[in-house]
Design a protein around this motif. Sequence first.
Motif, mmCIF file in Angstrom:
data_model
loop_
_atom_site.group_PDB
_atom_site.id
_atom_site.type_symbol
_atom_site.label_atom_id
_atom_site.label_comp_id
_atom_site.label_asym_id
_atom_site.label_seq_id
_atom_site.Cartn_x
_atom_site.Cartn_y
_atom_site.Cartn_z
ATOM 1 N N MET A 170 0.827 -1.209 0.000
ATOM 2 C CA MET A 170 0.000 0.000 0.000
ATOM 3 C C MET A 170 0.860 1.257 0.000
ATOM 4 O O MET A 170 0.660 2.180 -0.790
ATOM 5 N N TYR A 171 1.858 1.298 0.887
ATOM 6 C CA TYR A 171 2.714 2.483 0.967
ATOM 7 C C TYR A 171 3.520 2.682 -0.315
ATOM 8 O O TYR A 171 3.703 3.811 -0.786
ATOM 9 N N VAL A 172 3.996 1.584 -0.877
ATOM 10 C CA VAL A 172 4.744 1.670 -2.131
ATOM 11 C C VAL A 172 3.876 2.284 -3.223
ATOM 12 O O VAL A 172 4.284 3.204 -3.943
ATOM 13 N N LYS A 173 2.643 1.777 -3.360
ATOM 14 C CA LYS A 173 1.763 2.242 -4.430
ATOM 15 C C LYS A 173 1.218 3.643 -4.175
ATOM 16 O O LYS A 173 0.730 4.286 -5.104
ATOM 17 N N CYS A 174 1.318 4.113 -2.932
ATOM 18 C CA CYS A 174 0.918 5.486 -2.627
ATOM 19 C C CYS A 174 2.119 6.426 -2.662
ATOM 20 O O CYS A 174 1.989 7.608 -2.341
ATOM 21 N N GLY A 175 3.277 5.896 -3.028
ATOM 22 C CA GLY A 175 4.453 6.747 -3.183
ATOM 23 C C GLY A 175 5.197 7.053 -1.901
ATOM 24 O O GLY A 175 6.041 7.939 -1.877
ATOM 25 N N CYS A 176 4.894 6.332 -0.805
ATOM 26 C CA CYS A 176 5.566 6.571 0.486
ATOM 27 C C CYS A 176 6.586 5.479 0.746
ATOM 28 O O CYS A 176 6.362 4.553 1.544
ATOM 29 N N THR A 196 -7.252 12.221 -4.286
ATOM 30 C CA THR A 196 -8.097 12.073 -3.104
ATOM 31 C C THR A 196 -7.854 13.241 -2.165
ATOM 32 O O THR A 196 -6.725 13.470 -1.726
ATOM 33 N N VAL A 197 -8.902 13.991 -1.870
ATOM 34 C CA VAL A 197 -8.813 15.134 -0.958
ATOM 35 C C VAL A 197 -9.871 14.971 0.122
ATOM 36 O O VAL A 197 -11.063 14.825 -0.183
ATOM 37 N N ARG A 221 -0.811 13.909 -4.536
ATOM 38 C CA ARG A 221 -0.709 12.536 -5.042
ATOM 39 C C ARG A 221 -1.765 12.305 -6.114
ATOM 40 O O ARG A 221 -2.953 12.448 -5.859
ATOM 41 N N ILE A 222 -1.292 11.925 -7.292
ATOM 42 C CA ILE A 222 -2.169 11.748 -8.453
ATOM 43 C C ILE A 222 -2.073 10.307 -8.951
ATOM 44 O O ILE A 222 -0.990 9.735 -9.024
ATOM 45 N N MET A 223 -3.228 9.726 -9.304
ATOM 46 C CA MET A 223 -3.270 8.425 -9.956
ATOM 47 C C MET A 223 -3.693 8.639 -11.408
ATOM 48 O O MET A 223 -4.630 9.393 -11.665
ATOM 49 N N LYS A 224 -2.997 7.983 -12.360
ATOM 50 C CA LYS A 224 -3.326 8.153 -13.776
ATOM 51 C C LYS A 224 -3.419 6.799 -14.452
ATOM 52 O O LYS A 224 -2.616 5.908 -14.183
ATOM 53 N N ASN A 225 -4.402 6.657 -15.376
ATOM 54 C CA ASN A 225 -4.620 5.349 -16.014
ATOM 55 C C ASN A 225 -3.688 5.092 -17.186
ATOM 56 O O ASN A 225 -3.514 3.950 -17.600
#
Length: 493
Positions: free
Chosen positions: A186-192, A365-366, A445-449
């Motif tokens: 989870m942390y890896v995929k959230c950039g942490c 996500t905000v 934090r941005i997610m892009k397809n």
Amino acid sequence: MRLFDVLPDTFTCSFVLKACLKLSDVVNGKIIHGLFQKLGFGSNLFLQNMILNLYGLCGEMGDAMLLFEKMPQRDAVTWNIVIAQLVKRGEIDGAYGFFLRMPNKNVRSWTSMISGFVQCGKPKEAIDLFMKLEDEAVRPNEVTVVSVLAACADLGDLDLGRSVHEYSTKSGFERNVHVCNTLIDMYVKCGCLENARRVFYEMEERTVVSWSAMIAGLAMHGQMIKLGVKPNGVTFIGLLHACSHMGLIDEGRRFFASMTADYGVIPQIEHYGCVVDLFSRAGLLEEAREFILNMPIKPNGVVWGALLGGCKVHKNIDLAEEAIKHLSELDPLNDGYYVVISNIYAEAERWEDAARKTSGWSSITVNGVVHEFVAGDQTHPQAEDICKIWDKLLVKMKRRGYAPKTSVVLLDVEEKEKEKFLYRHSEKLAVVFGLMTTPEGTPIRIMKNLRVCEDCHAALKIISGMTSREIIVRDRNRFHCFRDGQCSCRDFW
């Protein structure tokens, strides 16, 4: 026993049904079912649940549903059996229908549904259901936590992920290796990456999955570590992925060769895909093509897609057309490949050849709410404000040397029109929204397809320096961590 005319009792039937379950023997299970009905055991809920479970496990869902509807009484176990079996079969809507009908839901019921939504690619629904679980004051267990963390990883919902991590620590789940492995992911995929590393080093026990998740995370962030345990196939995927994203050609070749020679690991399709990606990114397109043609197993869409991606970077139309020919047969519903070939044609100004395009989207996500943007989006409630702030930002960006890269626009229109299209790319809209709605100094934090385009990549580097914000974008290939005008990928993606 039956030959000696000894009548079985409920205990006898339960043990025989256990044997049927272990053997997946539905034929004898149906005989026992008929027998205990004749013997008057039809009201025994324990036996009814056992036969219901047997029918579900053996794929006899028609019989299972018939039994369920005819049961004179049902308990939580009954409902959970049906929900779990429908989830296992991928019938998520049917499972949710039973879940809503269930009178007294327990933690297992909630967990089955949350896990089901995650497995079928509906992480948002999984998180929504988890929020309802909290409202019902049901205490999540370790399995629930693993499922919710997986959903957070898919959506990039770092805030909820951290909250679940805190709950896990308070509940004593930090000793559960599955929880810790999912936390790392989870942390890896959230950039942490540092949070992931902290969880990893605090683990009392680590499995090869723990090591592999950490290596894969480091690879996504353009880093590598030395490994002191015997790697498996998943580990090598992480290592080869790291080599690919860092341009380490010789090291990648050595890792691939040592898999079988030194560790006895037989390469699978994922490993071949990593090697093709390694060669393609480095511009060794002919070598990548020869590697594909000489593979001992049939290449899939991911393998040919890796070559197509390299053709985009290195502008090789001929090999791109060969790759798309294979991809149209292997993965015809994946529009992302057609976007890539469209970009290749557009850069070559072959407008009439530009293929159909799928809309790119980005999400942020905000305050626990996921906001999605598509290219040219005017539907967001704050769209007008976003555009105004972007226009002001653009003036400052151009002073710092930003020049729109209009070659990524797939339309045969005037340069000014192309620039307008560029300015409304989804990741730019999401970043501006993040600047508007999050406190100064906090990461965005941005997610892009899809893959981040070259223009957005250049723009976000400049914005990160101008605003003193860290901007983390997870696209379909990797993470891009923009900080102080630079990107973690070192412009190699």
